[in-house]
Scaffold this motif. Structure first.
Motif, PDB file in Angstrom:
ATOM      1  N   GLY A 149       0.851  -1.103  -0.060  1.00 13.44           N
ATOM      2  CA  GLY A 149      -0.062  -0.068   0.031  1.00 13.44           C
ATOM      3  C   GLY A 149       0.768   1.110   0.031  1.00 13.44           C
ATOM      4  N   VAL A 150       0.296   2.189  -0.074  1.00 14.70           N
ATOM      5  CA  VAL A 150       0.830   3.550   0.002  1.00 14.70           C
ATOM      6  C   VAL A 150       1.641   3.781   1.247  1.00 14.70           C
ATOM      7  N   MET A 151       0.770   3.484   2.276  1.00 15.35           N
ATOM      8  CA  MET A 151       1.282   3.693   3.632  1.00 15.35           C
ATOM      9  C   MET A 151       2.315   2.307   3.937  1.00 15.35           C
ATOM     10  N   PRO A 152       3.611   2.364   4.432  1.00 17.81           N
ATOM     11  CA  PRO A 152       4.283   0.948   4.555  1.00 17.81           C
ATOM     12  C   PRO A 152       3.505   0.244   5.948  1.00 17.81           C
ATOM     13  N   LEU A 153       3.587  -1.148   5.816  1.00 14.99           N
ATOM     14  CA  LEU A 153       2.891  -1.760   6.819  1.00 14.99           C
ATOM     15  C   LEU A 153       3.559  -1.728   8.267  1.00 14.99           C
ATOM     16  N   ARG A 154       4.699  -1.049   8.344  1.00 18.46           N
ATOM     17  CA  ARG A 154       5.306  -0.990   9.453  1.00 18.46           C
ATOM     18  C   ARG A 154       5.251   0.805  10.047  1.00 18.46           C
ATOM     19  N   SER A 155       4.610   1.365   9.153  1.00 21.35           N
ATOM     20  CA  SER A 155       4.423   2.710   9.611  1.00 21.35           C
ATOM     21  C   SER A 155       3.698   2.878  10.940  1.00 21.35           C
ATOM     22  N   LEU A 179       6.554  11.115  -0.892  1.00 20.79           N
ATOM     23  CA  LEU A 179       7.949  11.163  -1.670  1.00 20.79           C
ATOM     24  C   LEU A 179       8.717  10.112  -1.788  1.00 20.79           C
ATOM     25  N   GLU A 180       8.167   8.865  -1.279  1.00 20.60           N
ATOM     26  CA  GLU A 180       8.905   7.640  -1.361  1.00 20.60           C
ATOM     27  C   GLU A 180       8.049   6.836  -2.383  1.00 20.60           C
ATOM     28  N   MET A 181       7.746   7.167  -3.375  1.00 16.68           N
ATOM     29  CA  MET A 181       6.956   6.286  -4.301  1.00 16.68           C
ATOM     30  C   MET A 181       8.015   5.179  -5.058  1.00 16.68           C
ATOM     31  N   PRO A 182       7.346   4.107  -5.327  1.00 16.02           N
ATOM     32  CA  PRO A 182       8.302   2.949  -6.276  1.00 16.02           C
ATOM     33  C   PRO A 182       8.665   3.599  -7.389  1.00 16.02           C
ATOM     34  N   SER A 282      -0.729  -1.482  -8.669  1.00 11.49           N
ATOM     35  CA  SER A 282      -0.333  -0.945  -7.218  1.00 11.49           C
ATOM     36  C   SER A 282      -1.095   0.237  -6.722  1.00 11.49           C
ATOM     37  N   ALA A 283      -1.641   0.250  -5.502  1.00 14.66           N
ATOM     38  CA  ALA A 283      -2.381   1.445  -5.196  1.00 14.66           C
ATOM     39  C   ALA A 283      -1.451   2.497  -5.177  1.00 14.66           C
ATOM     40  N   HIS A 284      -0.258   2.461  -5.059  1.00 16.99           N
ATOM     41  CA  HIS A 284       0.631   3.738  -5.630  1.00 16.99           C
ATOM     42  C   HIS A 284       0.358   4.318  -6.901  1.00 16.99           C
TER      43      HIS A 284
END
Ligand SMILES: Cc1cc2nc3c(=O)[nH]c(=O)nc-3n(C[C@H](O)[C@H](O)[C@H](O)COP(=O)(O)OP(=O)(O)OC[C@H]3O[C@@H](n4cnc5c(N)ncnc54)[C@H](O)[C@@H]3O)c2cc1C
Length: 504
Positions: A149-155, A179-182, A282-284
């Motif tokens: 997802g756009v938000m990392p799982l660990r955030s 700012l950290e898109m793939p 991807s959601a991104h």
């Protein structure tokens, strides 16, 4: 590493092997070549070791609810990946297991020769168990990459229980994450050492899938799985179809998303949940394309307030869409990731919902149906039957109808626990997008998760939100939907307004 550190973890502490023959990307969830952090990391590793990259995309047989429908969709995705990777300096190795267990040693055999193995981290279905089982035995270092997802799982550092608090937290953090898109194409302008391919000993024992044969009529017949769940009549798997759907949505439907999406007659949504589920898009990319469509820039964002509109300062339909993808979808991932052992358990419901459902568990159910009657859309409610026929025939169900569908199952089954197991079975057996964090999100929402108590207290439901087919029929445009998925349409092809028919 060009991917954000919080998207990366090691599943084991086996040493890397700098003298390996290649870097292996074991593609099991993000089945795509674009906007994929795992592929991006595998490319980085191949560059660092100066080794070729092997992309191994397997499809096993023995997974729950395996059927022609799910298999075909994944294989259509493999066909697109083969096309996207043709001419690139990588080895693409799609593999479809012919009988259960044949492929069990394959990953280990490939891993033995690799410098490191990169794979997708996915917090749902059998994949977390698979990783747990593999990580101890695999003869290589195993790296997990989260591209869900756009938000990392660990955030997030907690499990969110209501949308408002997740949304407020997300709004506080999303601008940094954007700012950290793939990379769009992690293989663009990349020079990797040429591979001479995989050894014959491997390819002889486990031949690469003949995708074109598998996609021919009868091509899946010899694989021992459920052949009664037929391929979707309307939805084609793969990144190409996903791209077409997204483009069509942006051009034709986004502008009416907030007004029309709840009406079953209309196709005002993306229809991309199956492609998201199998990682074909991807959601991104979806979020980026909507923001670009709206000429959005970060200075347009408002301070976080947890509201479902007004944060982005885009048009209303775009706000509504971004809320579905960034709040509702990602809240489901937050739950399944953090409560990996219990997200599908009845007692994971909030206390108030458990208490009220248990209080009313013994209430008489004047109308009751068993799994078989429900599966065959054999109830006295034509609206419910149409929704069930839709998922059986197409592999998806209209969003609003899903809520009604679930509420009626709660009303018509012996107990709330039975309602849960019937919903999971039907949703996951027929839904191309089933077996997903969103599946459990939606099913548990029917029983009170992410919701609050509603009055008045009613039989069976207690204070869990109640819905009726009659009020849905009054509020929504659904006459064409009822015709399209009526009992007489069983043997006729379905032509929903904006969904493309299978093209290959
Ligand atoms: C009982 C029940 C079961 C459900 N089962 C599934 C399932 O198996 N798989 C699944 O992906 N969704 C499920 N949902 C959620 C929702 O109905 C679907 O995500 C949505 O209908 C997908 O259609 P779309 O792709 O056209 O969505 P769009 O409106 O185009 O939205 C784009 C994406 O945003 C996300 N999204 C949209 N609506 C929701 C929502 N209400 N909750 C969470 N995410 C959302 C999805 O990822 C969706 O693909 C379920 C909901 C309920 C109530």
């Amino acid at each position: 590493m060009t991917i954000p550190a919080r998207r990366h973890s090691y599943a084991n502490d086996a040493p890397v092997r700098a003298d390996g023959d290649y870097v292996l990307y074991w593609m099991i969830a993000n089945r795509r070549t674009h906007y994929n952090f795992a592929l991006q990391h595998a490319v980085d590793q191949a560059k660092q070791f100066g080794k070729p990259l092997v992309i191994f995309e397997p499809l096993r047989v023995r997974y729950p609810w395996a059927s022609d429908r799910m298999h075909r969709f994944v294989i259509e995705g493999m066909r697109d990946n083969r096309e996207a990777l043709a001419g690139k300096e990588v080895v693409y190795y799609p593999y479809v297991e012919p009988t259960p267990g044949v492929a069990s040693p394959l990953l280990y055999t490939l891993a033995k020769r690799s410098c490191t193995v990169v794979t997708d981290e996915y917090p749902c279905f059998f994949l977390p168990d698979l990783i747990r089982a593999v990580k101890r035995r695999i003869p290589a270092r195993l790296e997990l990459v989260d591209s869900n997802g756009v938000m990392p799982l660990r955030s997030p550092d907690r499990t969110f229980t209501v949308a408002h608090s997740y949304r407020r937290w997300m709004q506080k953090n999303i601008l940094d994450v954007l700012l950290e898109m793939p990379k769009k194409d992690p293989l663009a302008r990349v020079k990797l050492p040429k591979s001479i391919g995989l050894p014959n000993s491997i390819l002889k024992r486990w031949p690469a899938a003949d995708l074109d044969s598998l996609l021919r009529s009868g091509g899946l017949d010899s694989i021992p799985m459920d052949h009664d769940v037929k391929p979707s009549e309307t939805i084609v798997g793969g990144a190409r179809d996903a791209g077409r759907r997204l483009a069509s949505f942006l051009k034709n439907d986004l502008r009416r998303y907030n007004e029309d999406r709840n009406h079953p007659n209309e196709s005002a949504t993306t229809g991309l949940s199956p492609h998201l589920h199998f990682g074909h898009i991807s959601a991104h990319e979806m979020v980026q394309r909507v923001l670009d469509h709206e000429d959005w820039t970060p200075d347009m964002a408002s301070p976080a307030n947890g509201k479902n509109h007004g944060f982005w300062n885009t048009t209303e339909p775009a706000e509504a869409f971004l809320d579905q993808v960034l709040t509702w979808r990602e809240m489901g991932f937050n739950r399944t990731f953090r409560e990996n052992d219990r997200y599908d358990q009845f007692d994971s419901l909030p206390d108030w919902a458990l208490a009220t459902l248990r209080k009313h568990a013994a209430d008489p159910r004047p109308e009751q149906y068993d799994l078989e009657q429900l599966e065959h859309a054999n109830t006295a409610d034509p609206i419910w039957n149409a929704a069930q026929r839709e998922i059986v025939r197409t592999g998806v169900m209209h969003n609003y109808m899903r809520m009604l569908w679930g509420k009626k199952i709660l009303q018509w089954t012996r107990s709330p626990e039975q309602a849960l197991s019937v919903m999971i079975e039907l949703n996951n057996k027929y839904g191309l997008d089933g077996r997903d964090p969103n599946s459990y999100n939606g099913i548990f929402w029917v029983l009170g998760r992410f919701d609050r108590a509603w009055g008045p207290e009613r039989p069976i439901f207690g204070s869990v939100r109640y819905m009726t087919s009659d009020s849905a029929k009054r509020k929504l445009r659904m006459d064409q939907y009822l015709l399209r998925f009526g009992p007489m349409q069983q043997d006729h092809p379905i032509e929903p307004p904006t969904i493309r028919r299978r093209d290959g």
